[in-house]
Design a protein around this motif. Structure first.
Motif, PDB file in Angstrom:
ATOM      1  N   LEU A 142       0.793  -1.318   0.038  1.00  0.00           N
ATOM      2  CA  LEU A 142      -0.014  -0.040   0.038  1.00  0.00           C
ATOM      3  C   LEU A 142       0.995   1.389  -0.130  1.00  0.00           C
ATOM      4  O   LEU A 142       1.841   1.252   0.738  1.00  0.00           O
ATOM      5  N   THR A 143       0.528   2.494  -0.629  1.00  0.00           N
ATOM      6  CA  THR A 143       0.894   3.492  -0.784  1.00  0.00           C
ATOM      7  C   THR A 143       0.020   4.817  -0.600  1.00  0.00           C
ATOM      8  O   THR A 143      -0.825   4.674  -1.162  1.00  0.00           O
TER       9      THR A 143
ATOM     10  N   HIS B 291       3.509   0.834   3.067  1.00  0.00           N
ATOM     11  CA  HIS B 291       3.033  -0.010   4.032  1.00  0.00           C
ATOM     12  C   HIS B 291       3.636  -1.400   3.167  1.00  0.00           C
ATOM     13  O   HIS B 291       2.932  -1.724   2.160  1.00  0.00           O
ATOM     14  N   THR B 292       4.438  -2.183   3.809  1.00  0.00           N
ATOM     15  CA  THR B 292       4.922  -3.560   3.236  1.00  0.00           C
ATOM     16  C   THR B 292       3.948  -4.687   4.061  1.00  0.00           C
ATOM     17  O   THR B 292       2.893  -4.053   4.744  1.00  0.00           O
TER      18      THR B 292
ATOM     19  N   ALA C  31      -4.924   3.648   3.464  1.00  0.00           N
ATOM     20  CA  ALA C  31      -4.183   2.279   3.720  1.00  0.00           C
ATOM     21  C   ALA C  31      -4.738   1.546   5.031  1.00  0.00           C
ATOM     22  O   ALA C  31      -4.886   0.370   5.109  1.00  0.00           O
ATOM     23  N   HIS C  32      -5.214   2.538   6.191  1.00  0.00           N
ATOM     24  CA  HIS C  32      -5.623   1.962   7.253  1.00  0.00           C
ATOM     25  C   HIS C  32      -6.933   1.522   7.162  1.00  0.00           C
ATOM     26  O   HIS C  32      -7.525   0.725   8.304  1.00  0.00           O
ATOM     27  N   PHE C  33      -7.648   1.760   6.090  1.00  0.00           N
ATOM     28  CA  PHE C  33      -8.978   1.078   5.972  1.00  0.00           C
ATOM     29  C   PHE C  33      -8.830  -0.307   5.803  1.00  0.00           C
ATOM     30  O   PHE C  33      -9.501  -1.195   6.543  1.00  0.00           O
TER      31      PHE C  33
ATOM     32  N   GLY D 254      -0.402  -7.473  -5.774  1.00  0.00           N
ATOM     33  CA  GLY D 254      -0.926  -6.163  -6.165  1.00  0.00           C
ATOM     34  C   GLY D 254      -0.375  -5.133  -5.460  1.00  0.00           C
ATOM     35  O   GLY D 254       0.185  -5.220  -4.239  1.00  0.00           O
ATOM     36  N   HIS D 255      -0.213  -3.704  -5.953  1.00  0.00           N
ATOM     37  CA  HIS D 255       0.387  -2.635  -5.135  1.00  0.00           C
ATOM     38  C   HIS D 255      -0.730  -1.910  -5.324  1.00  0.00           C
ATOM     39  O   HIS D 255      -1.274  -1.174  -6.435  1.00  0.00           O
ATOM     40  N   ILE D 256      -1.625  -1.092  -4.343  1.00  0.00           N
ATOM     41  CA  ILE D 256      -2.357  -0.131  -4.335  1.00  0.00           C
ATOM     42  C   ILE D 256      -2.092   0.862  -3.740  1.00  0.00           C
ATOM     43  O   ILE D 256      -1.399   1.044  -2.584  1.00  0.00           O
ATOM     44  N   PHE D 257      -2.496   2.253  -4.709  1.00  0.00           N
ATOM     45  CA  PHE D 257      -1.925   3.532  -4.298  1.00  0.00           C
ATOM     46  C   PHE D 257      -3.439   4.056  -3.876  1.00  0.00           C
ATOM     47  O   PHE D 257      -4.422   3.623  -4.468  1.00  0.00           O
TER      48      PHE D 257
END
Length: 559
Positions: free
Chosen positions: A24-25, A36-37, A71-73, A238-241
């Motif tokens: 997450l970015t 976030h890794t 990200a914290h959702f 996946g990488h979520i921004f």
């Protein structure tokens, strides 16, 4: 017997196998971001899960989550699941009354409060005495903050498991047809649905292309939750921004350089209108018509939106105009339409690039069965089928056929190639004074295809003929003080009315086309959080003016 691997088990596997991989970015403002890794994010979730245990949160407890996408959702949802709870996500634009309804109806025992724009107006909806925790990026509140809790709490050890029949989430519908209903989804059905998604080649990016996306459609809605959040939780690749704000949206897209991008028709339309404000349609068409400039022009336009690397693009939640779909494909964006509901975990039908825009919403996804009832209603069996409606056994009984098909409420027909074509909502049919029924959705689709129209609604209950209420495109609304602009809009709407009526049966033809000056929005209560029109709300607001519109001498009038 070994229990089948569920979505939470996949998360533990990613934590172990790729702890340093960025998942997450999150933008923090001023160009700063926090990455976030998998290892770091799951560690935070474990610490919060341990805190929930310390608070005495019971197995199966409902825990609310009120936040914009961040990200914290997703990390908070993991904590809820690890602690044995069920997530109840609330749209971040909801009113205080709706927030109270969801929290009380779901019997939430705690609420996470996250990134929000209108907390001052929403806080009254939080029942007195309900424990709350503030996520990072939350507005100023008296609640204890996430960071302080995880800093002092040891992580929950091991791999806490959930049963396939345990409820993972209760998703409240966005309320386009009335009071929101709590749709219950279990871990087993979510996992099975995502397995089907991951096995579908039409949903995958090409080999060697990373899976990147920008998450900005509400995570409280099933579309984003299923095809972005749960898909990435289970796949781990996946990488979520995330987006910082509306003002920084294009920069946020460009930071993400998405290879996968999903949106809803209203936003696809607004992106198009933004392009055409800087590059006139005639100029763009000429460049796209010229083989020497077509490909480079398409790439430049998509690059201006940050979408030049997208290799999977989808539109869902509501019908998209065929001309708009074709426009994006002409630019080189592989945009397809899909069809799903909260009740089937957004997993029902999807088109392919081989399908002609406007020919339907695609064929059944793998594992989905469909048939058409005698009254034209679409009936679906999906791996993502809901467990039921929370506290509404009456709805459960009415929602299914005797052999287990879900009654979607949509009317449709099956084409020879297997595609499903939607023709309206069963409950949206209305009767004119002549006793004839009219399905508004197909007519609205024709109106929405016009570049000057941003929104449209067809009504006319009890009138001799229907009427249409249309909202001009944003760039035109800003210039309504200019008489020449108003005249241009009126002339275009006269032509549009004639074109649409020529394609309709006699009883469907519009007697009036009414031009609204103000757009419908989530804020004024006329759109759901996923940009669907709230038909009854708009009709109620217009009720006092309808007779005057019909009394006007011309077919095109101003509201």
């Amino acid at each position: 017997m070994t229990q089948a691997k569920l979505i939470l088990d996949h998360v533990y596997a990613h934590e172990h196998a790729q702890p340093e991989r960025v998942w997450l970015t999150q933008p923090l403002g001023g160009g700063a971001v926090r990455e976030h890794t998998w290892g770091g994010a799951v560690d935070e979730a474990r610490r919060m899960a341990a805190h929930l245990h310390n608070l005495g949160v019971a197995p199966g407890a409902r825990i609310g989550l009120l936040s914009k996408n961040c990200a914290h959702f997703l990390i908070a949802e993991l904590a809820i699941w690890m602690a044995g709870g069920t997530t109840v996500a609330i749209f971040p634009t909801e009113t205080a009354d709706n927030i109270r309804h969801v929290l009380e109806h779901s019997e939430a025992c705690l609420l996470f409060v996250g990134k929000l724009d209108t907390w001052a107006q929403q806080v009254a909806g939080v029942p007195a005495g309900l424990p709350c925790i503030a996520l990072p990026l939350a507005p100023t509140t008296p609640f204890e903050r996430w960071d302080a809790i995880v800093a002092r709490t040891a992580p929950l050890a091991g791999r806490p498991r959930r049963a396939a029949d345990d409820l993972a989430m209760i998703c409240y519908t966005s309320g386009s047809t009335g009071e929101p209903k709590g749709v219950m989804h279990s871990f087993g059905r979510i996992t099975r649905t995502v397995d089907c998604m991951l096995a579908d080649p039409e949903r995958q990016v090409p080999e060697g292309v990373p899976w990147r996306t920008l998450s900005y459609l509400p995570l409280a809605h099933i579309y984003e939750r299923a095809v972005v959040a749960c898909r990435c939780l289970q796949a781990g690749d996946g990488h979520i921004f995330f987006s910082e704000s509306l003002e920084t949206f294009i920069d946020d897209v460009k930071r993400a350089r998405p290879t996968v991008f999903v949106s809803v028709p209203r936003l696809w339309l607004k992106f198009q209108q933004g392009v055409l404000q800087t590059l006139p349609a005639a100029t763009l068409d000429a460049l796209l018509d010229d083989p020497a400039t077509s490909a480079s022009t398409g790439r430049k336009v998509l690059a201006s939106l940050g979408l030049e690397q997208v290799c999977r693009a989808a539109s869902g939640s509501a019908p998209i105009a065929p001309a708009l779909l074709a426009w994006y494909r002409r630019l080189g964006l592989p945009l397809i339409e899909g069809y799903g509901m909260t009740e089937d975990f957004a997993y029902s039908h999807r088109a392919t690039l081989n399908h002609v825009p406007g020919s339907g919403v695609g064929v059944p996804c793998p594992g989905v069965q469909v048939r058409i009832a005698s009254d034209g209603e679409v009936l679906i069996k999906s791996p993502g089928q809901l467990v039921g409606y929370h506290k509404r056994p009456d709805l459960d009984a009415a929602a299914f056929t005797e052999d287990g098909y879900f009654r979607t409420g949509d009317r449709g027909e099956l084409a020879p190639d297997g595609q499903l074509r939607l023709t309206g909502r069963v409950k949206e049919l209305f009767k004119t004074a002549k006793g004839k029924y009219v399905a508004p959705a197909p007519i609205e689709g024709r109106l929405n295809a016009h570049p000057m129209v941003e929104q449209a609604m067809v009504s006319g209950v009890g009138q001799p003929q229907p009427y249409a209420l249309v909202v001009p495109a944003e760039g035109l609304r800003a210039r309504l003080d200019d008489a020449q602009v108003r005249d241009r809009i009126e002339s275009a709407m006269h032509r549009l009315l004639d074109e649409v009526n020529a394609s309709l049966a006699a009883h469907e033809r519009l007697q009036r086309l009414v031009i609204a000056r103000e757009p419908w929005s989530v804020e004024n209560g006329c759109l759901t959080p996923t940009m669907k029109i709230k038909r009854s709300r708009i009709e109620a607001a217009a009720a006092g003016q309808v007779e005057a519109w019909y009394a006007e001498p011309g077919p095109v009038v101003w509201a």
